[in-house]
Design a protein around this motif. Sequence first.
Motif, PDB file in Angstrom:
ATOM      1  N   ILE A 183      -3.350   1.891  -3.761  1.00 17.72           N
ATOM      2  CA  ILE A 183      -3.015   3.306  -3.667  1.00 17.72           C
ATOM      3  C   ILE A 183      -4.113   3.997  -2.867  1.00 17.72           C
ATOM      4  O   ILE A 183      -5.272   4.015  -3.278  1.00 17.72           O
ATOM      5  N   THR A 184      -3.746   4.553  -1.716  1.00 17.96           N
ATOM      6  CA  THR A 184      -4.723   5.257  -0.882  1.00 17.96           C
ATOM      7  C   THR A 184      -4.753   6.731  -1.278  1.00 17.96           C
ATOM      8  O   THR A 184      -3.816   7.240  -1.894  1.00 17.96           O
ATOM      9  N   GLY A 185      -5.844   7.395  -0.908  1.00 21.81           N
ATOM     10  CA  GLY A 185      -5.975   8.823  -1.191  1.00 21.81           C
ATOM     11  C   GLY A 185      -6.321   9.123  -2.632  1.00 21.81           C
ATOM     12  O   GLY A 185      -6.060  10.222  -3.121  1.00 21.81           O
ATOM     13  N   ALA A 187      -6.296  12.743  -6.763  1.00 23.82           N
ATOM     14  CA  ALA A 187      -6.383  12.650  -5.305  1.00 23.82           C
ATOM     15  C   ALA A 187      -7.810  12.888  -4.849  1.00 23.82           C
ATOM     16  O   ALA A 187      -8.586  13.572  -5.496  1.00 23.82           O
ATOM     17  N   THR A 245       0.849  -1.184   0.000  1.00 24.22           N
ATOM     18  CA  THR A 245       0.000   0.000   0.000  1.00 24.22           C
ATOM     19  C   THR A 245       0.885   1.235   0.000  1.00 24.22           C
ATOM     20  O   THR A 245       1.898   1.286   0.702  1.00 24.22           O
ATOM     21  N   ILE A 246       0.480   2.224  -0.811  1.00 20.31           N
ATOM     22  CA  ILE A 246       1.202   3.497  -0.833  1.00 20.31           C
ATOM     23  C   ILE A 246       0.178   4.615  -0.971  1.00 20.31           C
ATOM     24  O   ILE A 246      -0.866   4.436  -1.598  1.00 20.31           O
ATOM     25  N   ASP A 247       0.479   5.753  -0.384  1.00 18.41           N
ATOM     26  CA  ASP A 247      -0.384   6.913  -0.507  1.00 18.41           C
ATOM     27  C   ASP A 247      -0.156   7.573  -1.870  1.00 18.41           C
ATOM     28  O   ASP A 247       0.951   7.520  -2.424  1.00 18.41           O
ATOM     29  N   PHE A 248      -1.192   8.197  -2.389  1.00 23.64           N
ATOM     30  CA  PHE A 248      -1.142   8.912  -3.662  1.00 23.64           C
ATOM     31  C   PHE A 248       0.111   9.779  -3.778  1.00 23.64           C
ATOM     32  O   PHE A 248       0.815   9.747  -4.791  1.00 23.64           O
ATOM     33  N   ASN A 249       0.414  10.560  -2.746  1.00 21.02           N
ATOM     34  CA  ASN A 249       1.558  11.472  -2.797  1.00 21.02           C
ATOM     35  C   ASN A 249       2.906  10.758  -2.759  1.00 21.02           C
ATOM     36  O   ASN A 249       3.926  11.355  -3.090  1.00 21.02           O
TER      37      ASN A 249
END
Length: 149
Positions: free
Chosen positions: A78-80, A148, A3-7
Amino acid sequence: MPTIDFNGLPTLVGQEVGVSDWVQITQERVNQFAEATGDFQWIHVDVERATREMGGPIAHGYLTLSLIPFLSKGLLNITGVARGINYGSDKVRFTNMVRVGKRVRVRQKLLAVEPRAGGLQLRNEFTVEIEGEDKPACVAETLTIFFAG
């Protein structure tokens, strides 16, 4: 599944994102693709002739390409993200035939992340591998834009 954040997406550039599970290419799947696209070339759907003349039927190249979203769906969370859109492909090569009965999987590498249209455009390289063969079935560079949210 990582998992990774959008940014954080730019931190993955140049890295392999993941490798999918194997999926078998069945004659039923090939026939369904022929029905959906109207491509009934005998090398795909005439099992007797293809077996006699080529050692067996082969999957459509575009069937192989169309499996990329299905095969890659569980490789990276992908979160966000509010939404993502398919922006197209810059390069697609069909480098090997996929015989009916073989299994394929996809290997994903993130090549670039760039700002675009208020979001981030990802350029991925997808390599569709055939179990037991050195040469892949397909190598494709695809573009996706995530926004986002």
